[in-house]
Enzyme design. Structure first.
Site, PDB file in Angstrom:
ATOM      1  N   LYS A  64       0.821  -1.213   0.000  1.00  0.00           N
ATOM      2  CA  LYS A  64       0.000   0.000   0.000  1.00  0.00           C
ATOM      3  C   LYS A  64       0.858   1.267   0.000  1.00  0.00           C
ATOM      4  O   LYS A  64       0.633   2.178  -0.804  1.00  0.00           O
ATOM      5  CB  LYS A  64      -0.917  -0.011   1.223  1.00  0.00           C
ATOM      6  CG  LYS A  64      -1.597   1.310   1.536  1.00  0.00           C
ATOM      7  CD  LYS A  64      -2.440   1.210   2.778  1.00  0.00           C
ATOM      8  CE  LYS A  64      -1.619   1.020   4.016  1.00  0.00           C
ATOM      9  NZ  LYS A  64      -0.836   2.232   4.374  1.00  0.00           N
ATOM     10  N   THR A  65       1.830   1.324   0.902  1.00  0.00           N
ATOM     11  CA  THR A  65       2.657   2.529   1.008  1.00  0.00           C
ATOM     12  C   THR A  65       3.444   2.757  -0.275  1.00  0.00           C
ATOM     13  O   THR A  65       3.608   3.898  -0.727  1.00  0.00           O
ATOM     14  CB  THR A  65       3.603   2.419   2.212  1.00  0.00           C
ATOM     15  OG1 THR A  65       2.834   2.156   3.393  1.00  0.00           O
ATOM     16  CG2 THR A  65       4.392   3.699   2.405  1.00  0.00           C
ATOM     17  N   ASP A  95      -4.347   8.307   2.770  1.00  0.00           N
ATOM     18  CA  ASP A  95      -3.906   7.011   3.279  1.00  0.00           C
ATOM     19  C   ASP A  95      -4.833   6.559   4.409  1.00  0.00           C
ATOM     20  O   ASP A  95      -5.395   7.384   5.125  1.00  0.00           O
ATOM     21  CB  ASP A  95      -2.471   7.134   3.789  1.00  0.00           C
ATOM     22  CG  ASP A  95      -1.834   5.788   4.076  1.00  0.00           C
ATOM     23  OD1 ASP A  95      -2.387   4.759   3.639  1.00  0.00           O
ATOM     24  OD2 ASP A  95      -0.768   5.755   4.726  1.00  0.00           O
ATOM     25  N   GLU A  96      -4.987   5.240   4.557  1.00  0.00           N
ATOM     26  CA  GLU A  96      -5.792   4.651   5.640  1.00  0.00           C
ATOM     27  C   GLU A  96      -7.207   5.250   5.667  1.00  0.00           C
ATOM     28  O   GLU A  96      -7.723   5.649   6.719  1.00  0.00           O
ATOM     29  CB  GLU A  96      -5.104   4.854   7.002  1.00  0.00           C
ATOM     30  CG  GLU A  96      -3.696   4.297   7.085  1.00  0.00           C
ATOM     31  CD  GLU A  96      -3.644   2.771   7.178  1.00  0.00           C
ATOM     32  OE1 GLU A  96      -4.711   2.131   7.063  1.00  0.00           O
ATOM     33  OE2 GLU A  96      -2.550   2.221   7.355  1.00  0.00           O
ATOM     34  N   GLN A 100      -9.508  -3.862   7.582  1.00  0.00           N
ATOM     35  CA  GLN A 100      -8.621  -3.473   8.675  1.00  0.00           C
ATOM     36  C   GLN A 100      -9.133  -2.243   9.415  1.00  0.00           C
ATOM     37  O   GLN A 100      -8.363  -1.540  10.076  1.00  0.00           O
ATOM     38  CB  GLN A 100      -7.206  -3.205   8.144  1.00  0.00           C
ATOM     39  CG  GLN A 100      -6.514  -4.440   7.580  1.00  0.00           C
ATOM     40  CD  GLN A 100      -5.047  -4.186   7.285  1.00  0.00           C
ATOM     41  OE1 GLN A 100      -4.218  -4.065   8.181  1.00  0.00           O
ATOM     42  NE2 GLN A 100      -4.714  -4.123   6.008  1.00  0.00           N
ATOM     43  N   ARG A 135      -0.434 -10.051  10.625  1.00  0.00           N
ATOM     44  CA  ARG A 135       0.846  -9.503  11.091  1.00  0.00           C
ATOM     45  C   ARG A 135       1.959 -10.544  10.930  1.00  0.00           C
ATOM     46  O   ARG A 135       3.139 -10.205  11.004  1.00  0.00           O
ATOM     47  CB  ARG A 135       0.783  -9.110  12.572  1.00  0.00           C
ATOM     48  CG  ARG A 135      -0.216  -8.034  12.977  1.00  0.00           C
ATOM     49  CD  ARG A 135      -0.139  -6.817  12.118  1.00  0.00           C
ATOM     50  NE  ARG A 135      -1.113  -6.900  11.028  1.00  0.00           N
ATOM     51  CZ  ARG A 135      -1.108  -6.131   9.959  1.00  0.00           C
ATOM     52  NH1 ARG A 135      -0.159  -5.248   9.792  1.00  0.00           N
ATOM     53  NH2 ARG A 135      -2.030  -6.259   9.025  1.00  0.00           N
TER      54      ARG A 135
END
Length: 867
Positions: A66-67, A254-255, A339, A685
């Protein structure tokens, strides 16, 4: 053979435009000279980077890059000349994420990224806009941003002015309400009357308005104002909004799944295409033409835009009456609805779910190729989250190998759970695994105490991420200070910490007087206090409070000789008013602090007396280590977002704990779906190993309770899960089992929201008693103890039916607990795993054995033999 045409016979028809054929020499050669930052992107990532026009939603699953997509998209915009750095609005949730994006951009473009003033967090950008237009919010540009403590102090003053009892209606509770209203974009006049009535008998709305007025007088704003005032200015001054709309040619977020209502409204206003200007307007506090021209020139140089023209601004808030929304511009939101785990602090998952409705014609790009986890982990996480109804849908996949299956391990209680995980970590360490690549993710912070104590015993270094270690928490330090003064009246540091906690009217002046008296007479602070209360040096109220405290400590010290140290700790917390202080506190973390205090009292049971417990605490607190040390990471699931580890342990997967019963009671199905998303985050994770644990018995609210395995276990795919035996010492299946797990049969299954533990218990009862077969790691269980003689389960009584012993591949595992052990105290015995030892305690067929090397363990007698 190539045919030639005579020049005189060539027609004069126009030649069609040429485009290189896909996969041809020209196309491949062209790709080889393309921007280097695009190399290595998979097709979905590249599509997300190169789709620049119109609204785009990038659904980026965990570990899908994503980043990288977000930063590469900015680099692509800049390298293609579509916008200058000052014309890109890029919003993140943390300053760390913003710094990382700038760093990555510099690496991609080969030079430092300068002139990107609009890359930052919501609040930092909102604060910048507000400072430029401060006069429109009745502020000066040098206004102060209050922190939470300043905010609470200001609210206390307002409560006193209104003659409101701040013990019944704490200022911190009002601060939480106001923050919630601001997160929803509500000004004082917009707060629903029903919500305003929640505080001080309907005075909540009036206090909110008074608070805002007081902030203006103090030239101050809180964090909520940084966006709320932006929204108000944009609505009331469309010309200012238009200038920002014209300035930002591209918006990146973002997010997006973690945005609240105020952040959503702020983005909706900025993301609309500018409306046509009407007549010029003069903004209060600003000059007309000359100053506006200067502001325009400043805007062109990369600073704040000007305010010149008037128009109308759209809004998505149902309580706002504005002009219809115009066409949207180039906005790209990156997020993952699976998420969204911060609903408790105002995040609205609906913001991402309704993106296509808010931005008609939006293109949705799914990033499903995971570069982090192995196949079995991804399959388990995807199958779990698929049970949620409120999601846009995607399935994570990997091109990596399947790896190890997700393991599910049951423990007799939380102590065995901690022992088992501790032993697994030691085994991983012996295999060469770094402790930095091992994490334990818990649902509630009070679960950490068990692991911290175990790690101290084992000598395993650890760090707590997202908060202090258990014994470093403020409420635990306060409670320990009381116990330290009881144990040692000369402990000045402990006495000073709690002399006015909770508030007793003993301020700094009183404490300074005690210090002066103690130094002059060379006596401890406590003895100085005893002497001072016999004089008239203190005012009557303070003297009375201090005398009462000394009397309490004398009484507690006397009780220490005749009262169990665990009972004494509870008495101290109750009689001192410390427990009541947190019970009256209406802040969001008050309930967690009370749970931590109960966990502290429970942790004392393992020690013979108060002195031994305090010595143990000294060992725990003595451990020091920097972030660079090799250590196990211990944190809550909420703190783990954005992190990744090779090995992840997930303890406490039991009904009531995970999913949280409080969340289910308060939010119903929406809460259940957020808890399931939390489980999905926990699993993803892990890179190589994910290990789930649950306990049959756990101390909840100070009382031992028999627990039911989490419903989420039945929502994992059987083909990707393996049942293993606890390494914590005693056989989990020996007593209190819940019947054989459906994992043993590896059958397909569907979602079920009805008590799966009871269903398995009933199914096991119908099958009969114990059963034999190939076990998975020795984790076969007996028939449930929760069954009756009737055809339907009777939850009010235990079964009196005797069960046969359980066997795995012909080997006796555990006899029924109804039998009497054939061993006697002090018998010398041998255990296959723990070696030689002698029996120190017998409880039915359960033995407590002091092993020569492994220490004291609880085991079922069928696991040992006479030495």
């Amino acid at each position: 053979m190539i045919r030639m045409t005579e020049p005189s016979k060539i027609t004069s028809q126009s030649v069609p435009d040429h485009q290189p054929a896909a996969g041809g020499i020209a196309a491949r050669a062209r790709a080889s000279v393309g921007p280097k930052y695009l190399s290595g992107l998979n097709p979905e990532q590249r599509e997300a980077v190169e789709t620049l026009d119109g609204p785009v939603l990038v659904l980026a699953g965990a570990g899908t890059g994503k980043t990288r997509v977000l930063t590469t998209r900015i680099a692509h915009i800049l390298s293609q000349g579509r916008a200058r750095p000052a014309e890109i609005l890029s919003v993140t949730f943390t300053n760390k994420a913003a710094r990382e994006m700038k760093h990555r951009l510099g690496q991609m473009l080969g030079h430092a990224v300068e002139g990107m003033p609009w890359l930052g967090t919501f609040h930092s950008i909102g604060g910048r806009i507000l400072r430029f237009h401060a006069e429109l919010a009745q502020l000066k540009s040098n206004f102060t941003v209050l922190d939470v403590d300043d905010q609470v102090r200001l609210l206390k003053q307002l409560l006193q002015a209104e003659n409101i009892d701040d013990k019944r209606w704490p200022a911190r509770m009002l601060a939480g309400l106001i923050d919630g209203w601001k997160n929803r974009g509500l000004m004082p006049s917009q707060v629903p009357s029903g919500e305003a009535a929640m505080f001080a008998n309907g005075k909540g709305g009036k206090l909110y308005a008074s608070y805002q007025e007081r902030l203006k007088i103090l030239n101050a704003a809180d964090f909520g104002d940084l966006l709320l005032e932006n929204i108000r200015i944009f609505r009331e001054h469309p010309d200012i909004l238009r200038q920002y709309q014209q300035r930002f040619k591209f918006i990146l977020v973002d997010e997006y799944q973690d945005t609240n209502v105020a952040q959503y409204l702020w983005l909706r206003l900025l993301s609309q295409a500018p409306s046509k200007p009407t007549t010029p307007a003069v903004i209060p506090g600003q000059l007309e033409e000359p100053n506006s021209d200067a502001q325009l020139r400043v805007a062109e140089s990369g600073d704040e835009p000007s305010a010149r023209d008037s128009g109308s601004a759209p809004s998505a808030h149902p309580g706002m009456t504005v002009a219809p929304a115009g066409p949207t511009k180039n906005i790209c939101c990156v997020g993952d609805d699976d998420q969204s785990i911060y609903g408790w602090r105002g995040a609205e998952v609906d913001n991402i779910l309704r993106f296509e409705h808010d931005f008609p014609g939006a293109k949705v790009i799914r990033l499903e190729r995971n570069y982090r986890s192995t196949g079995h982990i991804l399959a388990a996480a995807s199958h779990l989250i698929a049970h949620n109804e409120g999601r846009l849908g995607k399935t994570l996949r990997t091109e990596d190998h399947d790896g190890e299956k997700v393991t599910v391990t049951g423990s007799w209680d939380s102590e065995e759970e901690a022992r088992g995980i501790g032993e697994e970590i030691e085994q991983l360490q012996r295999q060469g695994e770094k402790l930095n690549e091992i994490a334990i993710l818990v649902r509630a912070s009070y679960q950490m105490r068990e692991f911290e104590d175990r790690f101290v015993t084992l000598g395993l270094p650890y760090r707590v991420i997202g908060g202090p270690r258990f014994y470093e928490r403020a409420e635990i330090r306060d409670a320990l200070a009381y116990l330290r003064v009881i144990n040692s009246p000369a402990d000045d540091l402990a006495f000073e910490r709690i002399v006015n906690t909770p508030k007793r009217g003993l301020g700094d002046a009183t404490v300074q007087m005690l210090h002066d008296h103690a130094r002059k007479r060379r006596i401890p602070l406590f003895e100085a206090a005893r002497a001072v209360v016999e004089t008239d040096e203190l005012k009557p109220k303070a003297r009375g409070s201090l005398r009462d405290l000394i009397t309490q400590f004398d009484r507690w010290r006397a009780q220490r000789e005749v009262t169990a140290h665990t009972d004494l700790a509870q008495i101290v917390l109750d009689e001192s008013g410390y427990t009541e202080m947190w019970q009256k506190d209406r802040s969001a973390d008050a309930a967690g602090r009370l749970e931590n205090l109960k966990e502290l009292v429970r942790s004392m049971e393992e020690f013979e007396n108060l002195q031994g417990f305090l010595e143990h605490i000294s060992l725990v607190m003595d451990r020091e280590g920097g972030a660079e040390d090799d250590a196990v990471s211990l944190m809550t699931l909420h703190s783990a977002k954005g992190l990744e580890f090779d090995n992840v342990f997930l303890p406490g997967w039991e009904e009531g704990l995970f999913p949280s019963q409080r969340t289910l009671d308060e939010q119903g199905r929406a809460g259940l779906e957020e808890e399931r998303r939390l489980g999905h985050v926990g699993l993803t994770r892990a890179r190589r190993r994910a290990k789930i644990y649950f306990a049959t018995n756990r101390r909840i609210h100070g009382t031992w309770s028999t627990t039911i395995p989490s419903r989420f276990l039945d929502e994992l795919p059987a083909a990707n899960v393996e049942i293993t035996e606890s390494k914590g010492g005693s056989a989990w299946g020996g007593t209190g089992g819940y019947g054989a797990s459906r994992f043993d049969d590896m059958e397909a299954f569907g979602s079920s929201y009805s008590t799966p533990g009871w269903q398995r218990a009933q199914a096991n009862r119908n099958r009969g008693g114990g059963r034999s077969g190939g076990g998975r790691g020795g984790f076969e269980e007996e028939a449930s103890t929760f069954s009756s003689a009737s055809s339907s389960p009777d939850f009010g009584s235990f079964s009196s039916r005797r069960r046969g012993p359980l066997t795995i591949e012909g080997e006796l595992v555990a006899k029924s607990t109804g039998t009497t052990s054939e061993f006697s105290l002090s018998d010398r015995v041998f255990h296959q795993k723990f070696g030689y030892g002698h029996v120190t305690k017998i409880d039915g067929n359960k033995l407590t054995i002091a092993f020569d090397k492994a220490g004291e363990k609880k085991v079922v007698d069928s696991f040992v033999q006479r030495a």
